[in-house]
Design a protein around this motif. Sequence first.
Motif, mmCIF file in Angstrom:
data_model
loop_
_atom_site.group_PDB
_atom_site.id
_atom_site.type_symbol
_atom_site.label_atom_id
_atom_site.label_comp_id
_atom_site.label_asym_id
_atom_site.label_seq_id
_atom_site.Cartn_x
_atom_site.Cartn_y
_atom_site.Cartn_z
ATOM 1 N N ILE A 138 0.894 -1.157 0.000
ATOM 2 C CA ILE A 138 0.000 0.000 0.000
ATOM 3 C C ILE A 138 0.931 1.206 0.000
ATOM 4 C CG2 ILE A 138 -1.781 1.239 1.273
ATOM 5 C CD1 ILE A 138 -2.686 -1.570 2.269
ATOM 6 N N PRO A 139 1.116 1.844 -1.178
ATOM 7 C CA PRO A 139 2.207 2.805 -1.360
ATOM 8 C C PRO A 139 2.073 4.144 -0.644
ATOM 9 C CG PRO A 139 0.869 2.679 -3.335
ATOM 10 C CD PRO A 139 0.357 1.631 -2.398
ATOM 11 N N ASP A 140 0.856 4.582 -0.396
ATOM 12 C CA ASP A 140 0.717 5.887 0.250
ATOM 13 C C ASP A 140 -0.635 5.992 0.958
ATOM 14 O OD1 ASP A 140 -1.264 6.664 -1.718
ATOM 15 O OD2 ASP A 140 0.364 7.202 -3.073
ATOM 16 N N GLU A 141 -0.809 7.113 1.633
ATOM 17 C CA GLU A 141 -2.024 7.313 2.434
ATOM 18 C C GLU A 141 -3.291 7.343 1.581
ATOM 19 O OE1 GLU A 141 -3.854 10.525 5.639
ATOM 20 O OE2 GLU A 141 -1.751 10.664 5.073
ATOM 21 N N ALA A 142 -3.205 7.941 0.403
ATOM 22 C CA ALA A 142 -4.388 8.035 -0.466
ATOM 23 C C ALA A 142 -4.876 6.644 -0.876
ATOM 24 C CB ALA A 142 -4.079 8.876 -1.694
ATOM 25 N N VAL A 143 -3.934 5.788 -1.251
ATOM 26 C CA VAL A 143 -4.294 4.411 -1.615
ATOM 27 C C VAL A 143 -4.820 3.676 -0.392
ATOM 28 C CG1 VAL A 143 -3.382 2.200 -2.438
ATOM 29 C CG2 VAL A 143 -2.673 4.326 -3.540
ATOM 30 N N GLY A 144 -4.165 3.893 0.749
ATOM 31 C CA GLY A 144 -4.585 3.255 1.995
ATOM 32 C C GLY A 144 -6.002 3.617 2.382
ATOM 33 N N LYS A 145 -6.359 4.892 2.222
ATOM 34 C CA LYS A 145 -7.723 5.323 2.571
ATOM 35 C C LYS A 145 -8.759 4.588 1.731
ATOM 36 C CE LYS A 145 -6.989 9.851 4.576
ATOM 37 N NZ LYS A 145 -7.323 11.271 4.541
ATOM 38 N N GLN A 146 -8.445 4.378 0.460
ATOM 39 C CA GLN A 146 -9.363 3.648 -0.412
ATOM 40 C C GLN A 146 -9.411 2.164 -0.042
ATOM 41 O OE1 GLN A 146 -11.461 4.782 -2.900
ATOM 42 N NE2 GLN A 146 -10.920 6.769 -2.068
ATOM 43 N N ALA A 147 -8.226 1.570 0.130
ATOM 44 C CA ALA A 147 -8.144 0.132 0.383
ATOM 45 C C ALA A 147 -8.732 -0.245 1.737
ATOM 46 C CB ALA A 147 -6.697 -0.333 0.295
ATOM 47 N N PHE A 148 -8.536 0.608 2.748
ATOM 48 C CA PHE A 148 -8.964 0.282 4.104
ATOM 49 C C PHE A 148 -10.371 0.757 4.441
ATOM 50 C CE2 PHE A 148 -4.263 0.230 5.470
ATOM 51 C CZ PHE A 148 -4.184 -1.136 5.271
ATOM 52 N N GLN A 149 -11.192 1.030 3.443
ATOM 53 C CA GLN A 149 -12.564 1.463 3.721
ATOM 54 C C GLN A 149 -13.388 0.353 4.362
ATOM 55 O OE1 GLN A 149 -14.480 3.179 0.332
ATOM 56 N NE2 GLN A 149 -13.034 4.868 0.207
ATOM 57 N N SER A 150 -13.216 -0.868 3.878
ATOM 58 C CA SER A 150 -14.004 -2.002 4.379
ATOM 59 C C SER A 150 -13.283 -3.292 4.020
ATOM 60 C CB SER A 150 -15.399 -2.007 3.740
ATOM 61 O OG SER A 150 -15.290 -2.262 2.347
ATOM 62 N N VAL A 151 -13.786 -4.399 4.503
ATOM 63 C CA VAL A 151 -13.228 -5.693 4.115
ATOM 64 C C VAL A 151 -13.388 -5.885 2.607
ATOM 65 C CG1 VAL A 151 -13.522 -8.199 4.313
ATOM 66 C CG2 VAL A 151 -13.529 -6.777 6.367
ATOM 67 N N ASN A 152 -14.533 -5.480 2.070
ATOM 68 C CA ASN A 152 -14.754 -5.601 0.622
ATOM 69 C C ASN A 152 -13.694 -4.848 -0.173
ATOM 70 O OD1 ASN A 152 -17.033 -7.235 0.786
ATOM 71 N ND2 ASN A 152 -18.437 -5.508 0.827
ATOM 72 N N SER A 153 -13.423 -3.602 0.199
ATOM 73 C CA SER A 153 -12.454 -2.806 -0.560
ATOM 74 C C SER A 153 -11.032 -3.332 -0.363
ATOM 75 C CB SER A 153 -12.539 -1.321 -0.179
ATOM 76 O OG SER A 153 -12.239 -1.135 1.190
ATOM 77 N N LEU A 154 -10.706 -3.803 0.824
ATOM 78 C CA LEU A 154 -9.379 -4.337 1.071
ATOM 79 C C LEU A 154 -9.169 -5.641 0.298
ATOM 80 C CD1 LEU A 154 -6.690 -4.058 2.488
ATOM 81 C CD2 LEU A 154 -7.694 -5.111 4.514
ATOM 82 N N THR A 155 -10.173 -6.483 0.273
ATOM 83 C CA THR A 155 -10.087 -7.733 -0.485
ATOM 84 C C THR A 155 -9.940 -7.440 -1.973
ATOM 85 O OG1 THR A 155 -11.434 -8.868 1.163
ATOM 86 C CG2 THR A 155 -11.252 -9.921 -0.992
ATOM 87 N N ALA A 156 -10.693 -6.485 -2.477
ATOM 88 C CA ALA A 156 -10.589 -6.117 -3.895
ATOM 89 C C ALA A 156 -9.202 -5.577 -4.212
ATOM 90 C CB ALA A 156 -11.665 -5.093 -4.246
ATOM 91 N N TYR A 157 -8.653 -4.741 -3.337
ATOM 92 C CA TYR A 157 -7.316 -4.186 -3.553
ATOM 93 C C TYR A 157 -6.271 -5.297 -3.574
ATOM 94 C CZ TYR A 157 -3.086 -1.451 -3.114
ATOM 95 O OH TYR A 157 -1.835 -0.924 -3.336
ATOM 96 N N VAL A 158 -6.357 -6.215 -2.632
ATOM 97 C CA VAL A 158 -5.414 -7.332 -2.592
ATOM 98 C C VAL A 158 -5.550 -8.178 -3.858
ATOM 99 C CG1 VAL A 158 -4.830 -9.501 -1.414
ATOM 100 C CG2 VAL A 158 -5.213 -7.415 -0.077
ATOM 101 N N ALA A 159 -6.770 -8.499 -4.244
ATOM 102 C CA ALA A 159 -7.007 -9.327 -5.435
ATOM 103 C C ALA A 159 -6.438 -8.675 -6.696
ATOM 104 C CB ALA A 159 -8.502 -9.590 -5.603
ATOM 105 N N GLU A 160 -6.583 -7.348 -6.806
ATOM 106 C CA GLU A 160 -6.080 -6.633 -7.981
ATOM 107 C C GLU A 160 -4.559 -6.563 -8.021
ATOM 108 O OE1 GLU A 160 -7.838 -2.739 -8.006
ATOM 109 O OE2 GLU A 160 -9.863 -3.543 -8.072
ATOM 110 N N ASN A 161 -3.928 -6.546 -6.844
ATOM 111 C CA ASN A 161 -2.500 -6.285 -6.782
ATOM 112 C C ASN A 161 -1.642 -7.481 -6.357
ATOM 113 O OD1 ASN A 161 -2.232 -3.199 -7.202
ATOM 114 N ND2 ASN A 161 -3.983 -3.466 -5.863
ATOM 115 N N ILE A 162 -2.273 -8.613 -6.115
ATOM 116 C CA ILE A 162 -1.528 -9.784 -5.633
ATOM 117 C C ILE A 162 -0.596 -10.293 -6.730
ATOM 118 C CG2 ILE A 162 -3.134 -11.616 -6.325
ATOM 119 C CD1 ILE A 162 -2.787 -12.680 -3.401
ATOM 120 N N LYS A 163 0.587 -10.687 -6.298
ATOM 121 C CA LYS A 163 1.572 -11.225 -7.246
ATOM 122 C C LYS A 163 1.441 -12.737 -7.235
ATOM 123 C CE LYS A 163 4.802 -7.412 -6.628
ATOM 124 N NZ LYS A 163 3.843 -6.516 -6.021
ATOM 125 N N ALA A 164 1.148 -13.254 -8.383
ATOM 126 C CA ALA A 164 0.912 -14.705 -8.496
ATOM 127 C C ALA A 164 2.175 -15.510 -8.210
ATOM 128 C CB ALA A 164 0.375 -15.027 -9.884
#
Length: 85
Positions: free
Chosen positions: A59-85
């Motif tokens: 999570i590179p910065d506060e702006a991204v963190g605010k979006q990602a940490f809104q809820s479990v749904n948003s955090l899961t979506a962020y992880v799914a989009e950015n996970i390295k296979a």
Amino acid sequence: MEALKLKVKELIISSLNLEDVTPESIDDAAPLFQEGLGLDSIDALELAVAIERTFKVTIPDEAVGKQAFQSVNSLTAYVAENIKA
């Protein structure tokens, strides 16, 4: 996606030592901070480190963190989009 959501919930509970909280008791859409789980800025830092260690997702910065940490749904979506296979 449900399996990943469960892993995220379990990570939140274990990394923040949330006693008396179960994955089932965490509302997927509820805010993680303030009125939701009641997390604070220290929790955010600890959770960001745990996410990086577990999923290799940064999570590179506060702006991204605010979006990602809104809820479990948003955090899961962020992880799914950015996970390295």
